[in-house]
Design an enzyme around this catalytic site. Structure first.
Site, PDB file in Angstrom:
ATOM      1  N   MET A 163      -7.361  11.655  -5.051  1.00 56.49           N
ATOM      2  CA  MET A 163      -6.240  12.267  -4.322  1.00 56.49           C
ATOM      3  C   MET A 163      -6.000  13.700  -4.782  1.00 56.49           C
ATOM      4  O   MET A 163      -4.854  14.142  -4.929  1.00 56.49           O
ATOM      5  CB  MET A 163      -4.961  11.435  -4.505  1.00 56.49           C
ATOM      6  CG  MET A 163      -5.093   9.983  -4.094  1.00 56.49           C
ATOM      7  SD  MET A 163      -3.672   8.965  -4.575  1.00 56.49           S
ATOM      8  CE  MET A 163      -3.878   8.890  -6.367  1.00 56.49           C
ATOM      9  N   ASP A 216      -3.209  -1.247   3.666  1.00 56.82           N
ATOM     10  CA  ASP A 216      -3.147   0.206   3.558  1.00 56.82           C
ATOM     11  C   ASP A 216      -4.178   0.850   4.474  1.00 56.82           C
ATOM     12  O   ASP A 216      -5.144   0.213   4.887  1.00 56.82           O
ATOM     13  CB  ASP A 216      -3.431   0.653   2.116  1.00 56.82           C
ATOM     14  CG  ASP A 216      -2.230   0.443   1.205  1.00 56.82           C
ATOM     15  OD1 ASP A 216      -1.127   0.222   1.727  1.00 56.82           O
ATOM     16  OD2 ASP A 216      -2.405   0.498  -0.022  1.00 56.82           O
ATOM     17  N   LYS A 245       0.158   4.442   3.635  1.00 58.68           N
ATOM     18  CA  LYS A 245       0.829   5.685   3.270  1.00 58.68           C
ATOM     19  C   LYS A 245      -0.067   6.860   3.630  1.00 58.68           C
ATOM     20  O   LYS A 245      -1.265   6.863   3.355  1.00 58.68           O
ATOM     21  CB  LYS A 245       1.131   5.703   1.776  1.00 58.68           C
ATOM     22  CG  LYS A 245       2.018   4.553   1.319  1.00 58.68           C
ATOM     23  CD  LYS A 245       2.117   4.492  -0.190  1.00 58.68           C
ATOM     24  CE  LYS A 245       2.951   3.309  -0.641  1.00 58.68           C
ATOM     25  NZ  LYS A 245       2.996   3.179  -2.107  1.00 58.68           N
TER      26      LYS A 245
END
Length: 350
Positions: free
Chosen positions: A263, A130, A152
């Site tokens: 996030m 990632d 992502k």
């Protein structure tokens, strides 16, 4: 005892079958060595040893006759290497069946990578990684592996989660040692449990190497403890990927303690508005810690009433961790920044 030797341009003889020694060969080639692979110990003649800096025996028997004592064979080979001036080491053979290891890479700082994580990467044939994993030194950490970026971005998934699951299974069923390298911990908003389920459903052996979650490590990097005696005896970790419901805001506001949001930059306005409606006081300290453990790490502090304006003025962006609670004041005090928060509180009161 651990020794370091510069093998760039030096000759290294690797003894072992091609499949069993593939990772060893790739690792030494990545170190710049001139690798000479031989199938068996018998093929490692005195002429082969001339000029060799290192001899690596992969596995136990290394192709000796079935009735031969592998330890005696290794002792004899070790003596020949000593006479020729070459160092001698033994390494385990690569396993024939495929495996998957889900590895938590922590917040991206290489020093926070677990020893088991580093060992899994060193032996990997394939690494699916990632963007928030510790990737700067990945080629050195996994010198024998094919590196596959499945990271992502906000609003954009290079490879959908179902596709990542399929890749893990497919690579493992082909006989590879596969590492899934993720930022933080695989089981903290990392969808590691979904990947584990996919492997188990396909009967692929899978293990998990935990990582240091950014929920505790990034606030720590900014000097903010998530708990502090007499201030907070609990903390709650929340995903800020999507706005919370009114009921969730009420639960969070009623729990007390520290709230850590991962996030959550894009949903910060909805979060603070919802907590305010749920009764959280306007002067509750809040911090936004961006890019924890990087050279550009930055902390933007404020209160529940001011943090949206402060974060907007600072142009805060992901990746970032939000910390809400009195521990922010403790952390700022430890860092000498409590006066700034006091001025914000006084401005709000006036």
């Amino acid at each position: 005892m651990q020794l370091e030797i510069d093998l760039a341009g030096r000759r290294v003889v690797v003894l072992g079958a091609e499949r069993a020694s593939r990772r060893v060969v790739a690792r030494y080639r990545a170190a710049g060595a001139d690798v000479d692979r031989r199938e068996t110990a018998q093929a490692c003649t005195d002429a082969v040893l001339v000029g060799a800096a290192l001899v690596v025996a992969v596995g136990d028997a290394v192709g000796e006759a079935p009735n031969a004592d592998p330890d005696c064979a290794m002792d004899a080979l070790r003596d020949r290497c000593r006479r020729s001036g070459a160092l001698f080491v033994r390494e385990a053979a690569a396993q024939g069946s495929g495996t998957v290891t889900l590895v938590g890479g922590g917040p991206g700082a290489l020093g926070l990578l677990a020893l088991d994580a580093a060992a899994a990467l060193r032996e990997a044939d394939v690494v699916l990684y990632d963007r928030l994993a510790p990737t700067d030194a990945l080629a050195e950490l996994a010198p024998a592996a094919d590196l596959v970026d499945v990271g992502k971005l906000p609003g954009h998934h290079r490879v959908p989660q179902a596709g990542i699951n399929d890749l893990l299974v497919r690579y493992a069923l082909d006989g590879n040692a596969v590492v899934r390298l993720k930022g933080g911990d695989p089981f903290v908003f990392g969808r590691g449990s979904e990947e584990l389920a996919a492997c188990l459903a396909a009967r692929v052996p899978c293990r998990v190497v935990p990582g240091v979650s950014s929920a505790i490590s990034v606030p720590a990097a900014a000097g903010i403890p998530v708990t502090h005696r007499g201030v907070s005896h609990l903390f709650t970790v929340v995903s800020g990927h999507a706005p919370l419901s009114d009921e969730e805001h009420e639960h969070l506001a009623g729990l007390g303690g520290t709230i850590v949001v991962l996030m959550g930059v894009s949903t910060l306005p909805q979060l603070v508005a919802g907590l305010g409606r749920a009764g959280m006081r306007p002067d509750m300290p809040v911090a936004v810690v961006e890019r924890g453990y990087s050279a550009s790490q930055r902390t933007t502090a404020g209160t529940l009433a001011t943090i949206v304006t402060a974060a907007g003025a600072a142009r805060c962006q992901s990746p970032a961790v939000l910390v809400i609670g009195e521990v922010v004041r403790v952390g700022l005090d430890l860092q000498g920044g409590a006066a700034h928060l006091a001025r914000l509180t006084e401005s709000l009161a006036s």
